[in-house]
Scaffold this motif. Sequence first.
Motif, mmCIF file in Angstrom:
data_model
loop_
_atom_site.group_PDB
_atom_site.id
_atom_site.type_symbol
_atom_site.label_atom_id
_atom_site.label_comp_id
_atom_site.label_asym_id
_atom_site.label_seq_id
_atom_site.Cartn_x
_atom_site.Cartn_y
_atom_site.Cartn_z
ATOM 1 N N MET B 166 4.556 -18.718 -0.377
ATOM 2 C CA MET B 166 3.864 -17.719 -1.193
ATOM 3 C C MET B 166 4.872 -17.161 -2.189
ATOM 4 S SD MET B 166 0.869 -17.403 0.612
ATOM 5 C CE MET B 166 0.169 -15.757 0.561
ATOM 6 N N ALA B 167 4.402 -16.585 -3.289
ATOM 7 C CA ALA B 167 5.359 -16.066 -4.271
ATOM 8 C C ALA B 167 4.855 -14.857 -5.039
ATOM 9 C CB ALA B 167 5.749 -17.167 -5.259
ATOM 10 N N SER B 168 3.598 -14.506 -4.899
ATOM 11 C CA SER B 168 3.062 -13.384 -5.670
ATOM 12 C C SER B 168 3.810 -12.094 -5.333
ATOM 13 C CB SER B 168 1.570 -13.221 -5.355
ATOM 14 O OG SER B 168 1.031 -12.145 -6.087
ATOM 15 N N SER B 169 4.137 -11.328 -6.352
ATOM 16 C CA SER B 169 4.897 -10.082 -6.153
ATOM 17 C C SER B 169 3.952 -8.884 -6.138
ATOM 18 C CB SER B 169 5.909 -9.903 -7.286
ATOM 19 O OG SER B 169 6.818 -10.973 -7.296
ATOM 20 N N PRO B 170 4.193 -7.940 -5.244
ATOM 21 C CA PRO B 170 3.332 -6.758 -5.197
ATOM 22 C C PRO B 170 3.687 -5.775 -6.311
ATOM 23 C CG PRO B 170 5.074 -6.550 -3.579
ATOM 24 C CD PRO B 170 5.263 -7.891 -4.244
ATOM 25 N N LEU B 171 2.848 -4.767 -6.437
ATOM 26 C CA LEU B 171 2.999 -3.812 -7.534
ATOM 27 C C LEU B 171 2.503 -2.448 -7.056
ATOM 28 C CD1 LEU B 171 3.638 -4.090 -10.622
ATOM 29 C CD2 LEU B 171 1.211 -4.447 -10.975
ATOM 30 N N VAL B 172 3.264 -1.404 -7.361
ATOM 31 C CA VAL B 172 2.779 -0.057 -7.064
ATOM 32 C C VAL B 172 2.035 0.466 -8.291
ATOM 33 C CG1 VAL B 172 3.395 2.326 -6.496
ATOM 34 C CG2 VAL B 172 4.704 0.434 -5.508
ATOM 35 N N VAL B 173 0.796 0.852 -8.078
ATOM 36 C CA VAL B 173 0.018 1.441 -9.164
ATOM 37 C C VAL B 173 -0.571 2.740 -8.626
ATOM 38 C CG1 VAL B 173 -1.703 1.048 -10.946
ATOM 39 C CG2 VAL B 173 -0.612 -0.896 -9.838
ATOM 40 N N GLY B 174 -0.119 3.857 -9.200
ATOM 41 C CA GLY B 174 -0.567 5.152 -8.690
ATOM 42 C C GLY B 174 -0.140 5.321 -7.253
ATOM 43 N N ASP B 175 -1.101 5.553 -6.374
ATOM 44 C CA ASP B 175 -0.773 5.800 -4.972
ATOM 45 C C ASP B 175 -1.057 4.592 -4.090
ATOM 46 O OD1 ASP B 175 -3.471 5.734 -5.093
ATOM 47 O OD2 ASP B 175 -3.817 7.711 -4.211
ATOM 48 N N THR B 176 -1.032 3.411 -4.681
ATOM 49 C CA THR B 176 -1.411 2.216 -3.930
ATOM 50 C C THR B 176 -0.445 1.067 -4.212
ATOM 51 O OG1 THR B 176 -3.729 2.876 -4.133
ATOM 52 C CG2 THR B 176 -3.308 0.601 -3.459
ATOM 53 N N LEU B 177 -0.123 0.334 -3.160
ATOM 54 C CA LEU B 177 0.629 -0.912 -3.315
ATOM 55 C C LEU B 177 -0.387 -2.053 -3.315
ATOM 56 C CD1 LEU B 177 3.496 -2.342 -3.279
ATOM 57 C CD2 LEU B 177 3.069 -2.677 -0.833
ATOM 58 N N VAL B 178 -0.403 -2.814 -4.400
ATOM 59 C CA VAL B 178 -1.374 -3.903 -4.533
ATOM 60 C C VAL B 178 -0.666 -5.235 -4.330
ATOM 61 C CG1 VAL B 178 -3.012 -5.037 -6.090
ATOM 62 C CG2 VAL B 178 -2.749 -2.546 -6.145
ATOM 63 N N ALA B 179 -1.229 -6.069 -3.472
ATOM 64 C CA ALA B 179 -0.620 -7.376 -3.209
ATOM 65 C C ALA B 179 -1.701 -8.447 -3.133
ATOM 66 C CB ALA B 179 0.181 -7.350 -1.903
ATOM 67 N N GLN B 180 -1.364 -9.609 -3.654
ATOM 68 C CA GLN B 180 -2.254 -10.766 -3.579
ATOM 69 C C GLN B 180 -1.698 -11.730 -2.531
ATOM 70 O OE1 GLN B 180 -2.293 -11.113 -8.185
ATOM 71 N NE2 GLN B 180 -4.061 -12.300 -7.524
ATOM 72 N N ILE B 181 -2.433 -11.885 -1.440
ATOM 73 C CA ILE B 181 -2.028 -12.795 -0.361
ATOM 74 C C ILE B 181 -2.997 -13.974 -0.443
ATOM 75 C CG2 ILE B 181 -1.448 -12.940 2.103
ATOM 76 C CD1 ILE B 181 0.061 -10.713 0.689
ATOM 77 N N GLU B 182 -2.863 -14.764 -1.475
ATOM 78 C CA GLU B 182 -3.897 -15.753 -1.785
ATOM 79 C C GLU B 182 -3.416 -17.161 -1.476
ATOM 80 O OE1 GLU B 182 -5.733 -14.932 -5.536
ATOM 81 O OE2 GLU B 182 -5.704 -12.782 -5.190
#
Lengths: 398, 403
Positions: B166-182
């Motif tokens: 896997m290689a997708s990098s997560p991102l903090v946006v506002g009060d949430t950590l968004v991650a793609q585990i695809e």
Amino acid sequence: MKSLLLPLSLSLLLPLSPLLRAEPWTAPLDQLRKVGPEGAGNAEAAAAWTALTALGPEMLVPVLTAMEGASPLARNWMRTAVETVFDRAIAAKTDVPGGPIKAFLVDRKHEPNARRLAFELYSKLSPEEAAALVPGFADDPSPALRRDAVAKLLAEGKAQLEAGDQAKSLATLNAALDAAREVDQIDAVTKLLREKLAQKVDLPKHFGFLSHWHLIAPFDNTGRAGFDRVFSPETEVKLDAEYPGKEDKPVKWQAYATPDDYGKVDFNQPFGPIKEVTGYAYTEFNAAEARDAQIRLGCKNAWKVWFNGELLFGRDEYHRGQRIDQYSLPVKLKQGKNTILVKACQNEQTQDWTAQWEFQLRVCDATGTAILATDRQPTPEKAAPVRRRPNREGGAKE
Amino acid sequence: MRSSFLHSITPLLLLFAFPAKADWLNFRGPNGSGHAPDITTTVGELSDQTLAWKVALPGRGLGSPIVVGEKVFVTAASGPEQQQLHILCFSAKDGAPLWERRFWATGRTMSHNKTNVAAPTPASDGERIYALYSSNDLICVDLNGNLVWMRGLTLDYPNASNSLGMASSPLVVGDTLVAQIENDSESFAAGFDLLTGVNKWKLDRPKSANWTSPTVLQKDGEAIVALQSSDGILGLLPSTGSSVFTVPGAASTIPSSAASGDELFIPSNGLTVVKLGATGEEPKKVWNQSNQRPGTASVLVTGEKLYLINNAGVLTCAKRASGEVLWEVRLKGPFSGSPVAGGDGKLYIFSEQGVGQVVDPSGEKGVISSEIELGETILSTASLDGETLYIRSDGHLWKFAKK
């Protein structure tokens, strides 16, 4: 009356005695053990971790000890607490007694990864004494400790070979092979034994790969729908039965034995190469005793595995890669006959790297040590390989 | 009324959308898109003279370094099966190691030999570090290395993995950590609570391997996360995961889009640009150039120009508004990392062979204005922080600083 009250008061205090004796790490460790799925217990664990890391080096061995039976997540919480306290103590030049850490690491009943961590800590405290322990790890239940001993034997065997002492090298490399449990080390030792010392190495037996199977195919997998479809072998295994296969053509079980060093069971050999198909492989494993074991699988096709009729796991990924021990599936062997059924689905892709329709499966313990069936058959002799290209329409082309 | 109200809350919303600190907090920096206009002067030159320091790393990784204040963070994986996961913290000033945390991977560590378990870039909100690995271990520590939470996403979702890595990098946006585990099997995206790591939301995603990373669009002061996949683009609100828009049509699963304001530059049918519409409306296509095909490197947009690098290592500069090609220049490739740029417009990119290149696009045609051979494999993207640049190779973390 007074004499009656004294034993009564003592008996009331007895249940409290464990609490009175509780060490400062007891409650935090209990909390760390509670971390669960989907983040459950994380907030409480963070507070427990803070409490643990506020302690001195006296917490190191108790926390290492607590890793036994803890979940993988809890062990990581504990590990970082141990390393944080250790690093801080070293930086502050605080005395960290090595004796208890050494005593922990040489005691083989402790959790294998915790012992490896203890070894690394001890190596920082007493590098020479720690290095002197390595040869003793050759039969260690911790694969991570055993690895160092194998590396040392491998280096010694190479040096003996280069010095022209083939007899010593053979003995050393055989000891390395006996000890090795990880694929890269087994391969390295085997290469030297075969190529430099002309030795025969029965790799399938060393790994515990199952080489003798019954196969039946092809069933349909058009549109990758075969993964979820229940074909007859999933409901009954009758080795003399005949079923309607893909396009209603009759299919029957046939015996298959693989001579492959790594136990690859290649459906393309008897049936293909064909595409959009499903195959099954069945074998029986006679165990000497009832015990915990692992079925370890490598497969780049979609697959399912049943053990003694129970579905262990399934995965619908195609052609992203295959390696030995790609998946570890814990099982409980029964004494006597155990059954293993593997489903392997081939998809529609036509690139060269999607031709494989195969799997490799071995039975071993948690350290990777082979568990051999009581009636294990000899490893088949290798024959010249036959190369065939995929044929989407079905049928084999030599 | 509506417009004045929005005008008044916009700065506040932006404040919540991104931390105030002008650090490099995630893969490709601001908006996950590679362009930091606030960095008005970048390092400018990559040379022995601008090399400030380099430090050895205990394992490989493809993730970029991130910068928070005076600290630089990078992840790595080591061991015969890549089962040791590392989070490392260094002093930005002199590269001194400040702390290291190590973990045992709880998920599958198999990957293609070229990539590595430490392929995703960690993310930060300026207070904590969120490190994701190919094993789907997701770990949060504070800036001093104190463990805040840990998730083993493959323990929770056993078929969420990719045997290639896997290689997708997560991102903090506002009060949430968004991650793609695809991936091909148990494919999802999720928003995680920053303080506890629990799921705020979780969405099923296309069952298809996907190595792209989320980017962030801004619309009327609101941050919208764009998730790219073989099914196109899904825009969602980071805090709830609620769908805001979709862009149908297959998008690439390797190079990521670039977001610039309310426009998204998507590696789809060559390159496709869409502009967000009013609330409730689907985005409108601005233009498409089917012959502009990004290779592995992600798209970059700076001001009125956009850049893409094809698999032959040719850098194309085109007009943002139309896609009209302005110039092309052949770089020393191939590239696994992506270009980044600051406010001065200079592009920084490192080849797989470890050749760092600076492209000055200020003239009629872009020129390679500076070049350095670091002599190590580099599969990652550089990070910018003021007049400094950080890059990680297979064996080292490097800092370049303007003289």
